[in-house]
Design an enzyme around this catalytic site. Structure first.
Site, PDB file in Angstrom:
ATOM      1  N   LYS A  11       0.807  -1.219   0.000  1.00 24.29           N
ATOM      2  CA  LYS A  11       0.000   0.000   0.000  1.00 24.29           C
ATOM      3  C   LYS A  11       0.848   1.281   0.000  1.00 24.29           C
ATOM      4  CE  LYS A  11      -3.925  -2.106   2.413  1.00 24.29           C
ATOM      5  NZ  LYS A  11      -4.781  -1.994   3.621  1.00 24.29           N
ATOM      6  N   TYR A  51     -12.391  -2.250  -4.262  1.00 23.21           N
ATOM      7  CA  TYR A  51     -12.928  -2.400  -2.908  1.00 23.21           C
ATOM      8  C   TYR A  51     -14.447  -2.270  -2.862  1.00 23.21           C
ATOM      9  CZ  TYR A  51      -8.220  -2.449  -1.002  1.00 23.21           C
ATOM     10  OH  TYR A  51      -6.925  -2.799  -0.699  1.00 23.21           O
ATOM     11  N   ASN A 114      -1.881   0.007   7.084  1.00 24.57           N
ATOM     12  CA  ASN A 114      -1.313  -1.253   7.558  1.00 24.57           C
ATOM     13  C   ASN A 114      -0.418  -1.942   6.525  1.00 24.57           C
ATOM     14  OD1 ASN A 114      -3.213  -2.379   5.829  1.00 24.57           O
ATOM     15  ND2 ASN A 114      -4.529  -3.126   7.467  1.00 24.57           N
ATOM     16  N   HIS A 117      -2.196  -5.440   1.521  1.00 19.85           N
ATOM     17  CA  HIS A 117      -3.489  -6.097   1.307  1.00 19.85           C
ATOM     18  C   HIS A 117      -3.182  -7.490   0.787  1.00 19.85           C
ATOM     19  CE1 HIS A 117      -7.473  -7.018  -0.432  1.00 19.85           C
ATOM     20  NE2 HIS A 117      -6.751  -7.561  -1.411  1.00 19.85           N
ATOM     21  N   GLU A 128      -9.231 -11.049  -7.857  1.00 15.22           N
ATOM     22  CA  GLU A 128      -8.344  -9.904  -7.635  1.00 15.22           C
ATOM     23  C   GLU A 128      -7.153  -9.924  -8.592  1.00 15.22           C
ATOM     24  OE1 GLU A 128      -9.370  -9.060  -2.941  1.00 15.22           O
ATOM     25  OE2 GLU A 128      -7.426  -9.934  -3.439  1.00 15.22           O
TER      26      GLU A 128
END
Length: 140
Positions: A11, A51, A114, A117, A128
């Site tokens: 990310k 998402y 965080n 993913h 995905e």
């Protein structure tokens, strides 16, 4: 256990801090192979579509904003039980609950930032992966 493929995204909070290599090292040390990889900047439309499953959740807008705040590294990981192995290496979504040595424990800034993913099932991994990669771009 079967050889699987799963999607991993490093990310923007992690790419901003230039720790892509450290994250990849943890993935490879866990026995996962990177068989496709690309650095890109997600548009709001792309992040929203990726998402979409979370669209009705209160964190959706912040998630899209976060994922478009800088470049990401999308990659396909391959290995025995790759989906679960990647989830184990990532650690709990909330870094405060993540086990020592996991990516999120070692690198996450917060529950929102965080660092990574990962697909949560083989079925979602397949979808995905198709979102970001053509079959010809995955080199096993």
């Amino acid at each position: 256990m079967a050889v699987e493929r799963t999607l991993s995204i490093i990310k923007p909070d992690a790419t901003r801090r230039n720790i892509t290599g450290k994250i990849n090292a943890k993935l490879e040390e866990a026995g996962l192979r990177i068989v496709a990889q690309r650095r890109l900047r997600l548009s709001k439309t792309q992040a929203g579509a990726f998402y979409a499953v979370h669209k009705k959740r209160p964190f959706y807008k912040d998630l899209v904003k976060s994922m478009t705040s800088g470049p990401v590294v999308v990659q396909v990981l391959e290995g025995e039980g790759a989906v679960q192995k990647n989830r184990d290496v990532m650690g709990a979504t909330n870094p405060a609950n993540a086990a020592p040595g996991t990516i999120r424990k070692d690198f996450a800034e917060s529950i929102e930032a965080n660092s990574v993913h990962g697909s949560d099932s083989a079925e979602n991994a397949a979808q995905e992966i198709k979102f970001f990669f053509k079959k010809s771009e995955i080199v096993g």
